[in-house]
Structures are given as C-alpha cells and as structure tokens.
Enzyme design. Structure first.
Site, PDB file in Angstrom:
ATOM      1  N   ALA A  63     -56.781  -3.080  28.729  1.00  0.00           N
ATOM      2  CA  ALA A  63     -55.893  -4.161  28.322  1.00  0.00           C
ATOM      3  C   ALA A  63     -56.686  -5.084  27.407  1.00  0.00           C
ATOM      4  O   ALA A  63     -57.911  -5.063  27.410  1.00  0.00           O
ATOM      5  CB  ALA A  63     -55.416  -4.914  29.558  1.00  0.00           C
ATOM      6  N   GLY A 102     -56.811  -0.193  31.626  1.00  0.00           N
ATOM      7  CA  GLY A 102     -55.459   0.129  31.188  1.00  0.00           C
ATOM      8  C   GLY A 102     -55.420   1.370  30.308  1.00  0.00           C
ATOM      9  O   GLY A 102     -54.391   2.047  30.230  1.00  0.00           O
ATOM     10  N   GLU A 105     -55.325   4.189  32.678  1.00  0.00           N
ATOM     11  CA  GLU A 105     -54.008   4.130  33.332  1.00  0.00           C
ATOM     12  C   GLU A 105     -52.927   4.702  32.411  1.00  0.00           C
ATOM     13  O   GLU A 105     -52.029   5.416  32.859  1.00  0.00           O
ATOM     14  CB  GLU A 105     -53.701   2.676  33.724  1.00  0.00           C
ATOM     15  CG  GLU A 105     -54.641   2.188  34.835  1.00  0.00           C
ATOM     16  CD  GLU A 105     -54.492   0.717  35.147  1.00  0.00           C
ATOM     17  OE1 GLU A 105     -54.675  -0.097  34.221  1.00  0.00           O
ATOM     18  OE2 GLU A 105     -54.203   0.383  36.304  1.00  0.00           O
ATOM     19  N   GLU A 125     -62.062  -2.628  36.092  1.00  0.00           N
ATOM     20  CA  GLU A 125     -61.445  -3.951  36.260  1.00  0.00           C
ATOM     21  C   GLU A 125     -62.216  -4.857  37.215  1.00  0.00           C
ATOM     22  O   GLU A 125     -62.268  -6.069  37.029  1.00  0.00           O
ATOM     23  CB  GLU A 125     -59.993  -3.791  36.761  1.00  0.00           C
ATOM     24  CG  GLU A 125     -59.010  -3.324  35.693  1.00  0.00           C
ATOM     25  CD  GLU A 125     -58.940  -1.805  35.539  1.00  0.00           C
ATOM     26  OE1 GLU A 125     -59.835  -1.090  36.042  1.00  0.00           O
ATOM     27  OE2 GLU A 125     -57.982  -1.323  34.909  1.00  0.00           O
TER      28      GLU A 125
HETATM   29  C1  3H9 Z   1     -57.558  -3.883  32.208  1.00  0.00           C
HETATM   30  O1  3H9 Z   1     -57.472  -2.904  31.512  1.00  0.00           O
HETATM   31  C2  3H9 Z   1     -56.500  -4.333  33.134  1.00  0.00           C
HETATM   32  C3  3H9 Z   1     -55.478  -3.249  33.436  1.00  0.00           C
HETATM   33  O2  3H9 Z   1     -55.857  -2.514  34.582  1.00  0.00           O
HETATM   34  C4  3H9 Z   1     -54.153  -3.834  33.782  1.00  0.00           C
HETATM   35  C5  3H9 Z   1     -53.448  -4.590  32.734  1.00  0.00           C
HETATM   36  C6  3H9 Z   1     -52.029  -5.027  33.153  1.00  0.00           C
HETATM   37  N1  3H9 Z   1     -60.145  -6.437  25.139  1.00  0.00           N
HETATM   38  O3  3H9 Z   1     -68.622  -4.179  23.894  1.00  0.00           O
HETATM   39  P1  3H9 Z   1     -68.608  -4.074  22.411  1.00  0.00           P
HETATM   40  C7  3H9 Z   1     -64.190  -6.306  21.965  1.00  0.00           C
HETATM   41  S1  3H9 Z   1     -58.932  -4.842  32.168  1.00  0.00           S
HETATM   42  C8  3H9 Z   1     -60.429  -7.216  24.075  1.00  0.00           C
HETATM   43  O4  3H9 Z   1     -69.552  -4.918  21.646  1.00  0.00           O
HETATM   44  P2  3H9 Z   1     -69.477  -1.330  22.598  1.00  0.00           P
HETATM   45  C9  3H9 Z   1     -65.507  -7.015  22.237  1.00  0.00           C
HETATM   46  O5  3H9 Z   1     -65.285  -8.350  22.627  1.00  0.00           O
HETATM   47  C10 3H9 Z   1     -59.917  -4.146  30.858  1.00  0.00           C
HETATM   48  N2  3H9 Z   1     -61.558  -7.072  23.343  1.00  0.00           N
HETATM   49  O6  3H9 Z   1     -68.733  -2.553  21.916  1.00  0.00           O
HETATM   50  C11 3H9 Z   1     -66.214  -6.885  20.915  1.00  0.00           C
HETATM   51  O7  3H9 Z   1     -65.723  -7.899  20.058  1.00  0.00           O
HETATM   52  P3  3H9 Z   1     -66.691  -8.585  18.988  1.00  0.00           P
HETATM   53  C12 3H9 Z   1     -60.674  -2.967  31.296  1.00  0.00           C
HETATM   54  C13 3H9 Z   1     -62.405  -6.127  23.701  1.00  0.00           C
HETATM   55  O8  3H9 Z   1     -69.276  -0.174  21.710  1.00  0.00           O
HETATM   56  C14 3H9 Z   1     -65.727  -5.535  20.388  1.00  0.00           C
HETATM   57  O9  3H9 Z   1     -64.531  -5.228  21.119  1.00  0.00           O
HETATM   58  N3  3H9 Z   1     -61.548  -2.548  30.249  1.00  0.00           N
HETATM   59  C15 3H9 Z   1     -62.170  -5.297  24.802  1.00  0.00           C
HETATM   60  O10 3H9 Z   1     -70.846  -1.738  23.008  1.00  0.00           O
HETATM   61  C16 3H9 Z   1     -66.718  -4.410  20.605  1.00  0.00           C
HETATM   62  O11 3H9 Z   1     -67.100  -4.397  21.991  1.00  0.00           O
HETATM   63  C17 3H9 Z   1     -62.821  -2.978  30.172  1.00  0.00           C
HETATM   64  O12 3H9 Z   1     -63.286  -3.737  30.978  1.00  0.00           O
HETATM   65  C18 3H9 Z   1     -60.972  -5.463  25.526  1.00  0.00           C
HETATM   66  N4  3H9 Z   1     -60.656  -4.688  26.579  1.00  0.00           N
HETATM   67  O13 3H9 Z   1     -68.682  -1.059  23.964  1.00  0.00           O
HETATM   68  C19 3H9 Z   1     -63.627  -2.452  29.022  1.00  0.00           C
HETATM   69  N5  3H9 Z   1     -63.215  -4.420  24.939  1.00  0.00           N
HETATM   70  O14 3H9 Z   1     -67.111  -7.468  18.068  1.00  0.00           O
HETATM   71  C20 3H9 Z   1     -64.380  -3.549  28.346  1.00  0.00           C
HETATM   72  C21 3H9 Z   1     -64.064  -4.713  23.930  1.00  0.00           C
HETATM   73  O15 3H9 Z   1     -65.826  -9.604  18.348  1.00  0.00           O
HETATM   74  N6  3H9 Z   1     -65.077  -3.110  27.177  1.00  0.00           N
HETATM   75  N7  3H9 Z   1     -63.584  -5.736  23.189  1.00  0.00           N
HETATM   76  O16 3H9 Z   1     -67.827  -9.170  19.753  1.00  0.00           O
HETATM   77  C22 3H9 Z   1     -66.265  -2.428  27.211  1.00  0.00           C
HETATM   78  O17 3H9 Z   1     -66.735  -2.079  28.268  1.00  0.00           O
HETATM   79  C23 3H9 Z   1     -66.943  -2.143  25.919  1.00  0.00           C
HETATM   80  O18 3H9 Z   1     -66.465  -3.052  24.973  1.00  0.00           O
HETATM   81  C24 3H9 Z   1     -66.763  -0.705  25.369  1.00  0.00           C
HETATM   82  C25 3H9 Z   1     -67.357  -0.624  23.940  1.00  0.00           C
HETATM   83  C26 3H9 Z   1     -67.459   0.272  26.310  1.00  0.00           C
HETATM   84  C27 3H9 Z   1     -65.289  -0.361  25.261  1.00  0.00           C
END
Ligand code: 3H9
Length: 696
Positions: A63, A102, A105, A125
């Site tokens: 999400a 998400g 999911e 999450e």
């Molecule tokens: C969820 O899904 C809830 C659901 O169950 C239910 C919903 C109803 N959203 O980390 P990076 C941005 S909870 C918005 O440097 P990497 C991040 O801020 C979510 N932005 O890259 C950054 O911005 P900036 C569950 C996001 O390659 C840029 O993307 N998911 C999100 O080292 C690059 O990120 C997670 O918890 C996001 N979800 O790693 C996953 N994700 O360039 C969280 C990233 O401006 N994300 N951004 O600084 C991660 O673990 C890592 O970002 C990922 C990439 C592994 C994806």
C-alpha cells in the site's frame, strides 16, 4: 491525467499493467485504475484469461505508506482485490522484484501466480506497526498453511521465489522472460473457471502452536503489539466464514492504524529514507568507489574491511608491521568465517574474496590506487594527523580521505593534509560489519562530491548514513554522554544501576546503560573521563563509583565482572556493588534516596531530548529526524517509539520542559533547558515541524 494502470490484449490474453514508480505502491490512482482495468478485461469477450504485471523495477511493494494517517480514499484495497478475485476469467499475477504487503495480497487475490526466480515476497506490515489489511491474514494461511503463514506475517520475512513455490504460495517459477512465461501460463488456464483463494478450505486452528508463538513474540519483542495482534486476528478470522474473517481483519487493521506504535514505525521508515536527501549534495554524483584502503586492522578496521568486502569492494588493509598485518588478516578471516557459518556468505564466495579482493600491506604506497581511504587507528589527534599527512603523500588525486574518529575534531585532521576538500569523517559503529549506522561527519571545507561519496558508500554497504556536524561526539555520542550523565547522577543520588537498566529496558531499550558499559568495557568510560578531566566544570558530577570499579580491576565482561557478574549464566548483579556504592556515596557525603522506574525514565528521556534539541539547534544534526535515525540504528532506541524526537512530540514537549525545570531545582547546572525546546513550547510547535515535511 493518465492512469498508472493500463489494459491491452495479446491474442486471447488480457494484459493489465501497473506502472507507478518507484515501487508500484497501490495509491488511490492505482486502486481506481485496477478497478477500471478489471472491468475492461471482464467486458473484453476476446480475452479468455488475464495477466497482471508491473512495469519498472518491482511488483507492487505494498500500500502507499504516505497515505497512512490521512483520511482513506475509495476504492479500498480489500475491495479492489475482491473485485479481481470475483472475475469470471482467470488472472495470473506475474511477479518480479518484491511483492510486499498489499502487493502480495493483490497477487493472492489473483487466480494463479508465477514469479521470476529472483523475486521475493512477504507481509512486512508488522514492521510498520500494522497487520496485513487486504486479506493477507485470511488468504496466506489458505495457501500455505496456518503456522508457515503466521511465521511469515509476524517475522516480516521476505520469502525467495523458489521457497514460495515449495510452500504453494506461487504456482510456477518463470523459465525465461516473465511476461512470456506468464502469458504461457494464462494460455493453459484460458477457458477454465478461476481458482479463488477465498474458496480454499481454511486451515485447522492449532491453539498450542499459536500460544507458543505468541509467548515467543512477547518475550522477543516486549512492548510491541502488532505481531501478537496479527496472530489473534488471523486465527479468529479463520474460524469464521471468509467474509466474516475479512471483517475481523479490517477491524484489527484499523485499530492498529490508530496506534502510536504505527505512527512511530512509519516515522522511522520515512526518516531512514529522508536522511539521504541532503540539499548540500542534491544532484551531486559521488566519486568512483571500487577500491578501499583501510589504515589500522584492529577490531574496528577489520569490521569495516569485512563490511566493504561483503559489498563487493576491493580492500587493502594497512598495518604498521607484518605481525600486525597477519593479526588483522586473521581477524578479517574470522569475521568472514562467522558470516559463512551464519549462512550470510557462501564458502566459495568467501574463498574468492580472500584470494582476489583482500590483501594486507605494511607500506603506505600500497594505498596509492585506493578511491577511498578510511583511517581506523588509535583515538589520538597526534596519531591521526600523522596518518593523514602520510596518506596525503601517497593517495591519488581525488581519493576521499576519511577518519573513523568517534569524537575528534575532523577540521583539525583535515588540516594535516594539503587537500581538506577531500577529507570527511566516517563514524562506523562497532561491530562495523553488523551495525547499520554510519555518521558521515562533514568538516568545514569538505567538497560536496566527497560527502556524496560517503553516502554512496553507506548505500553500497546497506547502511543508513546520517550527516553530522563536527563537535565532540557528533550526534549520537554527544547525546549518549548527556543521558549517561543523567543516569550516573541518579546512581550517585541513590538509584540502583540494575534498577536503572530494568527501567530503561522496560521502556524498550535493547540494553540498559550499565549492561552496555559492561559490554564496552569500563576502561572506555574511564579513559574518556581522564581525557575530559582538564575541561571539566566544577559542577559536573563525576561517577566516582565507575572509577572505583575500574580501579578495582572490574572492567565488565572482559574481566568477568562489572555492574554484573558474568561467572553466572545468565549474569547476575555484581554482589559487591551495593557496598561499593554505599562507600562512594558516604565519601561524597550524599544521602541516598529512591528513584522509581517512571522517575528513571523521565530523567533519562528529558536529558536525551534536551541535548538532542541542542544538537539540532547548533546544526550538528540537520533535522530532528536525523537524530531519531541515529538513536534508532546506533544506540538501541526502541524503533516502535520512533526515536527520541518523535517520542518527545508524542509525549508532549511541555511536559518534558516542566520535568527539566523541576529537576533544575536540584541541579541547575546540568538541567538547563535547551533554547530550542523552550521556543518550541512557547510557540506551540513540535520537533516534527522542523522536519520540513520530510517524514510522516
Ligand atoms: C501495506 O501494504 C498494508 C496492506 O496490508 C493493507 C492496506 C489496506 N509506499 O526503500 P527504497 C518509497 S503496508 C510509499 O529507498 P529500495 C521510499 O520512500 C506496506 N512509498 O528502495 C523511497 O522514496 P524516496 C507494506 C514507498 O530499493 C522509494 O520508494 N510494504 C513505499 O532500497 C524507494 O524506496 C512495505 O512495508 C510504499 N509502500 O527498497 C514495503 N515503499 O526515493 C516498504 C517504498 O523518495 N518498502 N517507498 O526516498 C520497502 O521495503 C522498500 O522500499 C523496497 C525497495 C524493498 C520495496
């Protein structure tokens, strides 16, 4: 505005593509686009099966976290996934990169899943203080079984695609190009009724196993609520119909969304990314970074070497003589062997690193080709200046020269060279191959691309880099020294060090300050006090009990005894400590009094926040969020409290200022309110207001 989701058809396969950089998060536009694309696919009679695929570097990573904490906007993700699952024609999820939260999911709502062999998937999450809120608690157990699903969602582990295949989370690994493989799978399903995850039988409950898991989570993650709530919600929901289970999940998700832990953890997530955004280096490319030279092969130098080697860099380690070089090489080999035995490094890769990428030397000339030189020698200004003068003579033009000092003036070190523009501080934390924090210390004349190279190194080493200004202790150690002074003063006045540790681990710190002292060695603090003795203010309070322990040969773990006695397993409080404390207090003419856990926490946190406010005010830290990232990643501050500045905002700055003024009635030398704190309270602002909208 064009939608981030498009629909097209290839032959009899409908192709839905999400293109929402950087990580294809399911923000409102993606959710609305998915509903439209699903409708277009349903209405396209020529399409007999579909493929859902993502453009860019990854499948949906979850999400859109930046929407959390704001009023939710329809359509909601669970409804979007339900609409896709309800389609009458099968849809294949084609996964690459990471399918997280998400994103996974959404994939589980599709009717089949195929993944690139390098893909990883998980439900992270809980790391944001949430539980899976778009069907993850109900669909994952139906696909892979109850306990594997609970383990995945409480650990936030990213499951590699081959393991996901074995677990039954995905149906196939792509052989060759992903789109083509997904279309081929969709062809085999065309014309068949879709297999809906919701229709699979829910796994049987196993109360003994879930209770054991919850007990383990309570023990290992004290104070955190998301993990155990996820277990409760998943098991409660699985005992009901699918739709009722989804309602249970929604209620649990929304309750956690309102929790302070969720706000703290999401602040930590964005703060860790915001620290890399520095106006000073915006758009500045780093210098080349392939060959690293390290001066000094003690535990710190060897740890830095291993960290660089594991990241694929070439390392030359300089020692004074052959015996020192051999010892350093042995330490590096030991640390790499540890990585092999923990499964972090394959043995053949270790062998290749030692054969090709690592060498020791005793002559400075061996460092002539290094792109980056990191000095990790004894903490003495004279010694460091000599090292830098020598490096200045041999380093190639453009090489970055970095010192790993933890408190010395980096400007003075830079002055020992003819190229101060190339000099920065890189303050690693011990053990350097494990700890995630790197303070990039920026002296007055450092060139922006030298600073950018420090940040690029951190990214390469998978560490978080925080910019720090030059001062004694930079960000972290300066704040640490201040709250250490506060806990030591409590002990002088009657608090039991063991009770101080208990109160602060109860607050959520990974370790209490006295257990940390035992681990580091009481000699470290003793030496620091000696070093600072000449500048000491007459009203500074000296922890005479710590000096006495040191003088009696109690150095902590390394001598078997400090505040704790390590002969016992697990360690017990040092039985001689109460008498020693009594004697020290009597010598100083102090009448001991009691401190309860709340008072211990209040004083420790007030001291930490007060000094942190000064660190922000004088520019040592750029923003409050930089302080939070330092304390979370280098000092065991509980992540679910977001860091001291986030905690202070949530607790109330006025309450902290009141505490400081109350404590000042006893000691108005130590307890002087930071002007920034006074100003924020007077103007009704918070530390978050100084983060310039860069954190949630
Ligand atoms: C969820 O899904 C809830 C659901 O169950 C239910 C919903 C109803 N959203 O980390 P990076 C941005 S909870 C918005 O440097 P990497 C991040 O801020 C979510 N932005 O890259 C950054 O911005 P900036 C569950 C996001 O390659 C840029 O993307 N998911 C999100 O080292 C690059 O990120 C997670 O918890 C996001 N979800 O790693 C996953 N994700 O360039 C969280 C990233 O401006 N994300 N951004 O600084 C991660 O673990 C890592 O970002 C990922 C990439 C592994 C994806």
């Amino acid at each position: 505005m064009t939608s981030p989701v498009t629909y097209a058809r290839q032959g009899r396969i409908g192709l839905i593509t999400i293109d929402n950089p950087p990580v294809n998060a399911t923000g409102q536009a993606v959710r609305a686009g998915l509903i439209d694309a699903a409708r277009a696919f349903a209405a396209d009679d020529a399409a007999q099966a579909g493929v859902l695929i993502c453009a860019g570097r990854t499948w949906v990573a979850g999400a859109d976290i930046s929407e959390f904490g704001r009023p939710p906007q329809a359509p909601f993700l669970p409804d979007v996934i339900a609409a896709i699952e309800a389609l009458e024609k099968p849809v294949v999820a084609a996964i690459h990169g990471t399918a997280l939260g998400g994103g996974l999911e959404l994939a589980m709502g599709c009717h089949a899943r195929i993944a690139a062999p390098s893909a990883r998937m998980g439900l992270p999450e809980v790391t944001l203080g949430l539980l899976p809120g778009a069907g993850g608690t109900q669909r994952l157990p139906r696909l892979i079984g109850l306990m594997p699903a609970l383990e995945a969602m409480t650990s936030a582990r990213q499951i590699p695609a081959p393991e996901a295949r074995e677990l039954g989370l995905i149906d196939a690994l792509a052989d060759g190009e992903l789109t083509a493989a997904a279309i081929a799978l969709a062809e085999t399903l065309a014309g068949q009724p879709p297999r809906r995850t919701r229709d699979l039988p829910a796994p049987e409950a196993d109360p003994a196993a879930t209770d054991a898991l919850k007990a383990r989570l309570v023990r290992s993650l004290p104070g955190q609520i998301a993990q155990t709530t996820a277990v409760d919600v998943a098991t409660e929901g699985l005992a009901l119909s699918f739709d009722e289970g989804m309602a249970v999940e929604r209620a649990g998700f929304l309750a956690l969304m309102d929790s302070p832990q969720r706000a703290a953890l999401i602040h930590a997530f964005f703060a860790e990314r915001a620290v890399a955004h520095l106006p000073q280096i915006a758009g500045v490319p780093p210098r080349a970074l392939d060959r690293v030279g390290i001066v000094g092969g003690g535990l710190m130098g060897a740890g830095i070497a291993v960290s660089c080697l594991l990241a694929g860099l070439d390392v030359t380690l300089l020692e004074r003589d052959q015996a020192g070089a051999d010892k350093a090489a042995a330490t590096v080999a030991d640390l790499l062997a540890g990585a092999v035995s923990r499964g972090k490094l394959a043995a053949p890769r270790r062998d290749a690193i030692l054969a090709d990428a690592f060498r020791t030397a005793t002559d400075h000339e061996a460092l002539a080709q290094a792109d980056l030189l990191i000095e990790a020698v004894f903490e003495s200004m004279d010694v460091k200046r000599q090292v830098f003068a020598a490096l200045d003579r041999v380093a190639k033009p453009g090489a970055v020269l970095a010192t790993n000092t933890s408190y010395l003036d980096v400007n003075q070190i830079a002055d020992a060279t003819s190229r101060p523009r190339d000099v920065i501080g890189l303050h690693f934390f011990s053990p350097a191959h494990v700890m995630r924090l790197l303070e990039v210390v920026v002296p007055d004349r450092a060139a922006p691309d030298a600073i950018a190279t420090g940040f690029a190194l951190a990214k390469r080493l998978k560490k978080v880099a925080v910019r720090a200004g030059v001062c004694d202790g930079f960000i972290g150690n300066r704040i640490l020294a201040h709250y250490r002074a506060a806990v030591d003063a409590m002990v002088l006045d009657g608090a039991d060090p063991i009770a101080v540790d208990r109160a602060l681990t109860g607050f959520g710190f990974a370790m209490g300050p006295y257990a940390v002292t035992d681990l580091a060695g009481l000699d470290i603090g003793y030496m620091t006090r000696q070093r600072k003795a000449a500048d000491r203010h007459p009203r500074d309070r000296v922890p005479a009990f710590a000096d006495r322990l040191y003088e009696q040969g109690h150095l902590g773990r390394k001598s078997g005894r400090g505040y704790y006695d390590y002969a016992a397993k697990p360690p017990v409080p040092n039985p001689d400590l109460p008498a020693l404390l009594e004697a020290v207090r009597a010598d100083l003419g102090l009448t001991p009094r009691g401190f309860d856990a709340d008072e211990i926490v209040a004083r420790t946190m007030a001291a930490m926040v007060n000094e942190a406010a000064r660190v922000v005010e004088d520019g040592t830290a750029l923003r409050p969020l930089d302080v939070d990232v330092v304390m979370l990643n280098g000092y065991g501050f509980p992540r679910w409290r977001g860091g001291p500045m986030h905690w202070a905002d949530a607790h109330g700055l006025d309450r902290i200022l009141d505490d400081i003024r109350r404590f000042a009635a006893e000691d108005d030398h130590f307890w002087r309110p930071a002007p920034l704190l006074v100003d924020l309270v007077a103007t009704g602002r918070r530390f978050a207001d100084l983060n310039e909208g860069q954190s949630a």
